[in-house]
Design a protein around this motif. Structure first.
Motif, PDB file in Angstrom:
ATOM      1  N   ALA A 187       0.823  -1.210   0.000  1.00 26.80           N
ATOM      2  CA  ALA A 187       0.000   0.000   0.000  1.00 26.80           C
ATOM      3  C   ALA A 187       0.858   1.261   0.000  1.00 26.80           C
ATOM      4  O   ALA A 187       0.448   2.302  -0.534  1.00 26.80           O
ATOM      5  CB  ALA A 187      -0.933  -0.004   1.209  1.00 26.80           C
ATOM      6  N   ASP A 188       2.055   1.176   0.585  1.00 24.90           N
ATOM      7  CA  ASP A 188       2.958   2.328   0.649  1.00 24.90           C
ATOM      8  C   ASP A 188       3.803   2.485  -0.613  1.00 24.90           C
ATOM      9  O   ASP A 188       4.653   3.383  -0.666  1.00 24.90           O
ATOM     10  CB  ASP A 188       3.901   2.186   1.855  1.00 24.90           C
ATOM     11  N   SER A 189       3.599   1.619  -1.605  1.00 21.01           N
ATOM     12  CA  SER A 189       4.468   1.605  -2.790  1.00 21.01           C
ATOM     13  C   SER A 189       3.646   1.717  -4.067  1.00 21.01           C
ATOM     14  O   SER A 189       3.439   0.724  -4.777  1.00 21.01           O
ATOM     15  CB  SER A 189       5.304   0.325  -2.806  1.00 21.01           C
ATOM     16  N   PRO A 190       3.167   2.912  -4.381  1.00 24.57           N
ATOM     17  CA  PRO A 190       2.352   3.063  -5.597  1.00 24.57           C
ATOM     18  C   PRO A 190       3.104   2.695  -6.868  1.00 24.57           C
ATOM     19  O   PRO A 190       2.489   2.236  -7.836  1.00 24.57           O
ATOM     20  CB  PRO A 190       1.963   4.549  -5.573  1.00 24.57           C
ATOM     21  N   ASP A 191       4.447   2.870  -6.880  1.00 22.68           N
ATOM     22  CA  ASP A 191       5.224   2.496  -8.067  1.00 22.68           C
ATOM     23  C   ASP A 191       5.087   1.010  -8.375  1.00 22.68           C
ATOM     24  O   ASP A 191       5.061   0.611  -9.547  1.00 22.68           O
ATOM     25  CB  ASP A 191       6.707   2.823  -7.860  1.00 22.68           C
ATOM     26  N   ALA A 192       5.023   0.195  -7.325  1.00 22.80           N
ATOM     27  CA  ALA A 192       4.867  -1.248  -7.526  1.00 22.80           C
ATOM     28  C   ALA A 192       3.403  -1.619  -7.722  1.00 22.80           C
ATOM     29  O   ALA A 192       3.066  -2.474  -8.547  1.00 22.80           O
ATOM     30  CB  ALA A 192       5.448  -2.008  -6.334  1.00 22.80           C
ATOM     31  N   LEU A 193       2.534  -0.956  -6.985  1.00 24.31           N
ATOM     32  CA  LEU A 193       1.122  -1.330  -6.992  1.00 24.31           C
ATOM     33  C   LEU A 193       0.461  -1.082  -8.346  1.00 24.31           C
ATOM     34  O   LEU A 193      -0.520  -1.745  -8.692  1.00 24.31           O
ATOM     35  CB  LEU A 193       0.390  -0.561  -5.892  1.00 24.31           C
ATOM     36  N   GLU A 194       1.010  -0.161  -9.133  1.00 26.57           N
ATOM     37  CA  GLU A 194       0.410   0.104 -10.441  1.00 26.57           C
ATOM     38  C   GLU A 194       0.562  -1.086 -11.388  1.00 26.57           C
ATOM     39  O   GLU A 194      -0.129  -1.173 -12.403  1.00 26.57           O
ATOM     40  CB  GLU A 194       1.019   1.354 -11.071  1.00 26.57           C
ATOM     41  N   PHE A 195       1.449  -2.024 -11.066  1.00 28.00           N
ATOM     42  CA  PHE A 195       1.635  -3.214 -11.890  1.00 28.00           C
ATOM     43  C   PHE A 195       0.832  -4.407 -11.366  1.00 28.00           C
ATOM     44  O   PHE A 195       0.926  -5.497 -11.913  1.00 28.00           O
ATOM     45  CB  PHE A 195       3.119  -3.592 -11.936  1.00 28.00           C
ATOM     46  N   SER A 269      11.505  -4.742  -5.807  1.00 31.38           N
ATOM     47  CA  SER A 269      11.772  -6.059  -6.390  1.00 31.38           C
ATOM     48  C   SER A 269      10.536  -6.607  -7.089  1.00 31.38           C
ATOM     49  O   SER A 269      10.630  -7.231  -8.154  1.00 31.38           O
ATOM     50  CB  SER A 269      12.222  -7.035  -5.302  1.00 31.38           C
ATOM     51  N   LEU A 270       9.395  -6.397  -6.483  1.00 38.12           N
ATOM     52  CA  LEU A 270       8.143  -6.834  -7.094  1.00 38.12           C
ATOM     53  C   LEU A 270       7.949  -6.149  -8.442  1.00 38.12           C
ATOM     54  O   LEU A 270       7.632  -6.797  -9.456  1.00 38.12           O
ATOM     55  CB  LEU A 270       6.984  -6.516  -6.152  1.00 38.12           C
ATOM     56  N   ARG A 271       8.167  -4.861  -8.461  1.00 37.40           N
ATOM     57  CA  ARG A 271       8.026  -4.100  -9.698  1.00 37.40           C
ATOM     58  C   ARG A 271       9.010  -4.590 -10.759  1.00 37.40           C
ATOM     59  O   ARG A 271       8.653  -4.792 -11.923  1.00 37.40           O
ATOM     60  CB  ARG A 271       8.257  -2.615  -9.394  1.00 37.40           C
ATOM     61  N   ARG A 272      10.264  -4.792 -10.363  1.00 40.74           N
ATOM     62  CA  ARG A 272      11.291  -5.218 -11.316  1.00 40.74           C
ATOM     63  C   ARG A 272      10.970  -6.579 -11.930  1.00 40.74           C
ATOM     64  O   ARG A 272      11.203  -6.803 -13.120  1.00 40.74           O
ATOM     65  CB  ARG A 272      12.653  -5.283 -10.618  1.00 40.74           C
ATOM     66  N   SER A 273      10.467  -7.499 -11.117  1.00 40.24           N
ATOM     67  CA  SER A 273      10.193  -8.837 -11.648  1.00 40.24           C
ATOM     68  C   SER A 273       9.107  -8.790 -12.710  1.00 40.24           C
ATOM     69  O   SER A 273       9.190  -9.488 -13.734  1.00 40.24           O
ATOM     70  CB  SER A 273       9.799  -9.784 -10.508  1.00 40.24           C
ATOM     71  N   ILE A 274       8.088  -7.966 -12.497  1.00 45.71           N
ATOM     72  CA  ILE A 274       7.000  -7.863 -13.474  1.00 45.71           C
ATOM     73  C   ILE A 274       7.496  -7.193 -14.752  1.00 45.71           C
ATOM     74  O   ILE A 274       7.191  -7.642 -15.870  1.00 45.71           O
ATOM     75  CB  ILE A 274       5.813  -7.090 -12.865  1.00 45.71           C
ATOM     76  N   VAL A 275       8.271  -6.125 -14.602  1.00 46.40           N
ATOM     77  CA  VAL A 275       8.795  -5.427 -15.781  1.00 46.40           C
ATOM     78  C   VAL A 275       9.699  -6.357 -16.589  1.00 46.40           C
ATOM     79  O   VAL A 275       9.617  -6.415 -17.823  1.00 46.40           O
ATOM     80  CB  VAL A 275       9.552  -4.149 -15.352  1.00 46.40           C
ATOM     81  N   PHE A 276      10.562  -7.099 -15.906  1.00 46.14           N
ATOM     82  CA  PHE A 276      11.456  -8.023 -16.605  1.00 46.14           C
ATOM     83  C   PHE A 276      10.651  -9.068 -17.375  1.00 46.14           C
ATOM     84  O   PHE A 276      10.957  -9.380 -18.534  1.00 46.14           O
ATOM     85  CB  PHE A 276      12.384  -8.699 -15.597  1.00 46.14           C
ATOM     86  N   ALA A 277       9.615  -9.612 -16.741  1.00 41.23           N
ATOM     87  CA  ALA A 277       8.790 -10.622 -17.408  1.00 41.23           C
ATOM     88  C   ALA A 277       8.075 -10.041 -18.619  1.00 41.23           C
ATOM     89  O   ALA A 277       7.869 -10.734 -19.624  1.00 41.23           O
ATOM     90  CB  ALA A 277       7.778 -11.197 -16.420  1.00 41.23           C
ATOM     91  N   ARG A 278       7.696  -8.780 -18.543  1.00 38.14           N
ATOM     92  CA  ARG A 278       7.053  -8.137 -19.693  1.00 38.14           C
ATOM     93  C   ARG A 278       8.004  -8.042 -20.888  1.00 38.14           C
ATOM     94  O   ARG A 278       7.579  -8.142 -22.037  1.00 38.14           O
ATOM     95  CB  ARG A 278       6.580  -6.732 -19.309  1.00 38.14           C
ATOM     96  N   TYR A 279       9.283  -7.839 -20.608  1.00 37.76           N
ATOM     97  CA  TYR A 279      10.259  -7.637 -21.681  1.00 37.76           C
ATOM     98  C   TYR A 279      10.903  -8.930 -22.163  1.00 37.76           C
ATOM     99  O   TYR A 279      11.588  -8.924 -23.193  1.00 37.76           O
ATOM    100  CB  TYR A 279      11.350  -6.665 -21.222  1.00 37.76           C
ATOM    101  N   ALA A 280      10.729 -10.029 -21.439  1.00 36.77           N
ATOM    102  CA  ALA A 280      11.381 -11.279 -21.827  1.00 36.77           C
ATOM    103  C   ALA A 280      10.980 -11.674 -23.248  1.00 36.77           C
ATOM    104  O   ALA A 280       9.808 -11.581 -23.629  1.00 36.77           O
ATOM    105  CB  ALA A 280      11.020 -12.386 -20.849  1.00 36.77           C
TER     106      ALA A 280
END
Length: 636
Positions: A187-195, A269-280
Motif C-alpha cells: 500500500a505504501d508503494s504506488p510504483d509497484a502497486l500500479e503493476f 523487487s516486485l516491480r522489477r520482476s514484473i517489468v522483466f517478465a514483460r520484456y522477456a
C-alpha cells in the motif's frame, strides 16, 4: 514512450545492516585474496528518503550494490532490450562515474561527468557485451560541499513484449502479523502497486489475517485490489494453486506472483520482476533471491538447480553460499558477476506467466516441499525457463534455526522428491536417487532418529500405492504425520527449567571447522565406518545406564552422523536452541526399520518403470485447474 526498468532505491527501515545492499561508501582492501572492509562510513542519517541520499563532502559512494546496480547480463540474455539510459538526478557539486563489469567481475570505467547545481545527467548504454555476465552501476563523489542524489532510473524507449499486470498470491498459515506488514508495504508503494491487478491472500490458518491489528486499515487502503480467501490447510501447494486458479479468471493479469507469508518485501523487487517478465523475449518464470530475515545482509542462494542423478536440489556454487554482503559487497565478489542459470526458484518469491500455467497446469498436490522445483522443471520442459533475477529479492525466515528433515516434514521431503524424480528424471530407474534415499535412512537410523525413518517409510509406501494418493491425502497427510510423533519419545523437546537434563559423560567438544568443511569419513573409511556401525547397532544392545540417562551431550552443530552413532544415547540441543532432545538406541526398532527400508527401496527400484509411467500419465489430471477446483469445493 519511456519505460522505467529499475529505480535506484534506499531502505526506509532504520536498520544499519541493510545499508550494504543499497549503497557502499566503504573503502575495501584485499588480504590473502579475501575482501576486507577498512572503513565504517555508512550512516543511516545520510539516507534522506526512498530515492534520496546525501553524499558527504570529500566522500565517495558506490551504487554498485545488490539492489542498485543494473544486472546487464540478464537483460541482454533474456530480453530484446539493447539500449538503456541511466539518468542520475543530483543537487550540489559532484562527480558521477559509470562502471561496468564482465562475467569475471573485472571492473571497467564507461563514462565520467562533473555536475553542479540541480542536474539530471543521462548516460546512454548498450547491452551487447554481457553474454557471460556483468553489471552496470555508478559512483558519486562529492567535492568540498555535500551533494545529494535526488534519484536515478534505468529506462528504455523500447516497448515491452507483454503489457498485462500481475496478481499476487500470498499463502499463509498463522502468520497474520507478517501478512499485514506485507500488505502495508504494498500500500505504501504506488510504483509497484500500479503493476498489480489483484492480491489474493489465501488464509489457511486459525489465526486469521482479517483479525490482526492493522488489517482493517490496510484493507481499506488497498480496496478491491485485496481479496482474502479462506480455505482449509492444503499446504503451500494448495494455497499457491488457489492463487493460480483465481488469477486465471482475471483477464487483466498476465502473471501470478507467488509470495510466502513469513517474509519482508522490498516492493521495488516486485516491480522489477514484473517489468522483466514483460520484456522477456519468450515467457519466463522470474524468481527472487532470498535474504535471511534474521541476518539481513546474508543471501542464501543465487541460482538453484536439481542435480540429475541423485535428483537433489542445491545452490549453484553451494560452497560459496550463504553470501554476506556486509563482509564482501557486490564489487568485491567476482562470482556474483557471472550470469547463473537456474533450474527452479523457491516460491518465497516467484512470478509465473499464465501462459505457462495454461500449458502445464497448476502446482502438484504435494502439500509442501518440491512443489516449486517440480513446477519449474515441468515448465522448463515445456519451454518456460526460470530466471533467478539479481536485484529481485526479499527477506525470509531462513532454515538456520530449523531442521525439518527430522520433524513431520520428513514425509514430504521423501515422498515429493521421489514423485518429482518419477515425473522428470531421465536417468534409468532414477539414477542414484533411490541409493541416496536409502543412505538418508541409514544416517537417521545410525543417529537413533526413528521418527523420520517411520515417516519416510510411510512416504515410500504411498508412492508405491500410485499417484491417486496425492489428491486423496492432501489434507490429511500432515496431521497424520504429526500424530505419529507421539509414538517416538525423541520428538519431545525438553524445556522445563525445573528439570534440566544432563548427560552422564558431559558435552562432546570438537575442533571448529571452516564453513562447508567436515571431518567426516570418505572413501574406504566411509564404507568401513558404515558397515561397522550398522553391524554394531544390529548386534549390540545399549547399556541400561545409558538408557536411563543420556550418555553424552552434543551441540546441534556437532551432532553429525559420523559422531553420534558411537554412543548408546545422546542429548542434543534442538535446532532453535529452545530445549533438548534425547535420542536413545532401540535395537528392536532399528532392526525392523532397517529391514523395511531396504525392502521398500528394492520394491521402488524394481517397479520404477511402471510407477514412472503411471505418475506421468496421471500428471495432467493431478495438476489441472478442474481437479484443483474440485478440491477447493470439497474443502469449502
Amino acid at each position: 514512450m519511456t519505460h522505467v526498468l529499475q529505480n535506484v532505491v534506499f531502505p526506509l527501515d532504520r536498520d544499519p545492516d541493510l545499508l550494504p545492499l543499497y549503497a557502499d561508501p566503504e573503502t575495501w582492501s584485499v588480504i590473502d585474496e579475501e575482501p576486507v572492509r577498512v572503513s565504517n562510513r555508512a550512516h543511516l542519517g545520510n539516507i534522506l528518503g526512498r530515492h534520496r541520499a546525501r553524499i558527504v563532502s570529500g566522500r565517495r559512494v558506490s551504487l554498485g550494490t545488490y539492489f542498485n546496480a543494473f544486472p546487464a547480463s540478464y537483460w541482454q540474455h533474456w530480453t530484446g532490450v539493447r539500449q538503456v539510459r541511466l539518468t542520475v538526478h543530483t543537487s550540489g557539486p559532484a562527480t558521477i562515474l559509470v562502471y561496468r563489469s564482465n562475467g569475471q567481475g573485472v571492473r571497467q570505467r564507461i563514462d565520467t561527468r562533473e555536475v553542479t547545481g540541480e542536474a539530471s545527467t543521462p548516460f546512454d548504454l548498450s547491452l551487447n557485451e554481457y553474454s557471460d555476465g556483468g553489471w552496470i552501476w555508478f559512483d558519486l563523489v562529492a567535492d568540498e560541499k555535500h551533494a545529494t542524489l535526488e534519484g536515478a532510473q534505468w529506462t528504455t524507449d523500447q516497448e515491452p513484449v507483454r503489457h498485462g499486470k500481475a496478481s499476487l498470491g500470498i499463502t499463509t498459515y498463522n502468520k497474520p502479523d507478517y501478512c499485514v506488514d506485507t500488505l502495508k508495504a504494498l500500500a505504501d508503494s504506488p510504483d509497484a502497486l500500479e503493476f498489480v491487478d489483484r492480491v489474493f491472500l489465501v488464509d489457511q490458518g486459525t489465526q486469521l489475517v482479517a483479525e490482526q491489528d492493522g488489517y482493517a486499515e490496510v484493507a481499506a487502503r488497498l480496496g478491491e485490489t485485496l481479496q482474502v480467501i479462506r480455505q482449509g490447510n492444503l499446504g503451500g501447494s494448495g494455497g499457491f494453486a488457489r492463487s493460480m486458479h483465481e488469477t486465471l479468471q482475471r483477464p487483466e493479469s498476465d502473471f501470478v506472483q507467488l509470495l510466502d507469508d513469513d517474509v519482508r518485501l522490498e516492493p521495488e523487487s516486485l516491480r522489477r520482476s514484473i517489468v522483466f517478465a514483460r520484456y522477456a523475449t519468450t515467457p519466463v518464470l522470474v524468481g527472487g533471491h532470498m535474504f535471511d530475515l534474521l541476518d539481513r545482509p546474508k543471501l542464501h542462494g543465487w541460482a538453484e538447480v536439481v542435480d540429475e542423478h541423485p535428483f537433489m536440489w542445491r545452490n549453484l556454487y553451494q560452497e560459496k553460499m550463504p553470501h554476506d554482503f556486509g563482509a564482501a559487497n557486490l564489487r568485491q565478489s567476482p562470482l556474483l558477476h557471472a550470469r547463473m542459470d537456474a533450474d527452479y526458484n523457491g516460491w518465497w518469491m516467484c512470478l509465473i506467466p499464465l501462459d505457462a500455467i495454461r500449458e502445464v497446469g497448476l502446482s502438484l498436490p504435494a502439500f509442501i516441499k518440491w512443489d516449486d522445483a517440480e513446477f519449474c522443471l515441468r515448465a522448463g520442459e515445456a519451454g518456460f525457463p526460470t530466471v533467478s533475477l539479481p536485484g529481485v529479492a526479499l527477506w525470509h525466515v531462513s532454515w538456520v534455526n530449523k531442521d525439518d528433515t527430522i520433524d513431520w516434514q520428513a514425509y514430504f521431503h521423501a515422498r515429493n522428491r521421489i514423485v518429482a524424480g518419477l515425473l522428470h528424471s531421465s536417468a534409468p530407474r532414477g539414477g542414484r536417487l533411490l541409493k541416496h534415499s536409502l543412505r538418508v535412512d541409514l544416517k537417521h537410523l545410525m543417529m537413533m532418529q526413528y521418527y523420520p525413518v517411520a515417516l519416510r517409510a510411510r512416504a515410500l509406501q504411498d508412492v508405491l500405492s500410485g499417484p491417486a494418493h496425492m489428491r486423496q491425502n492432501l489434507a490429511s497427510a500432515m496431521p497424520e504425520a504429526r500424530e505419529l510423533a507421539g509414538h517416538f519419545p525423541e520428538t519431545i523437546v525438553h524445556r522445563d527449567p525445573n528439570r534440566v537434563l544432563h548427560s552422564r559423560k558431559g558435552r562432546q567438544v570438537f575442533k571448529r571447522m571452516k564453513q562447508h568443511d567436515f571431518d567426516s569419513p570418505t572413501g574406504l573409511r566411509l564404507r568401513s565406518f558404515t558397515m561397522r556401525t550398522l553391524l554394531a547397532h544390529w548386534l549390540r544392545s545399549p547399556d541400561p545406564a545409558n538408557v536411563a540417562q543420556p550418555e553424552v551431550e552434543f551441540g546441534k552443530g556437532d551432532a553429525h552422523w559420523w559422531r553420534v552413532p558411537r554412543f548408546d544415547s545422546v542429548l542434543v540441543s534442538s535446532a532453535d536452541g529452545s530445549g533438548k532432545n534425547v535420542y536413545t538406541r532401540d535395537r528392536a526398532q532399528y532392526r525392523r526399520m532397517l529391514t523395511e527400508s531396504v525392502r521398500l527401496h528394492r520394491r521402488l527400484r524394481r517397479n520404477w518403470p511402471r510407477l514412472q509411467a503411471e505418475y506421468r500419465a496421471a500428471l495432467p489430471q493431478l495438476v489441472s485447474d478442474d481437479s484443483w477446483r474440485r478440491i477447493f469445493e470439497e474443502q469449502a
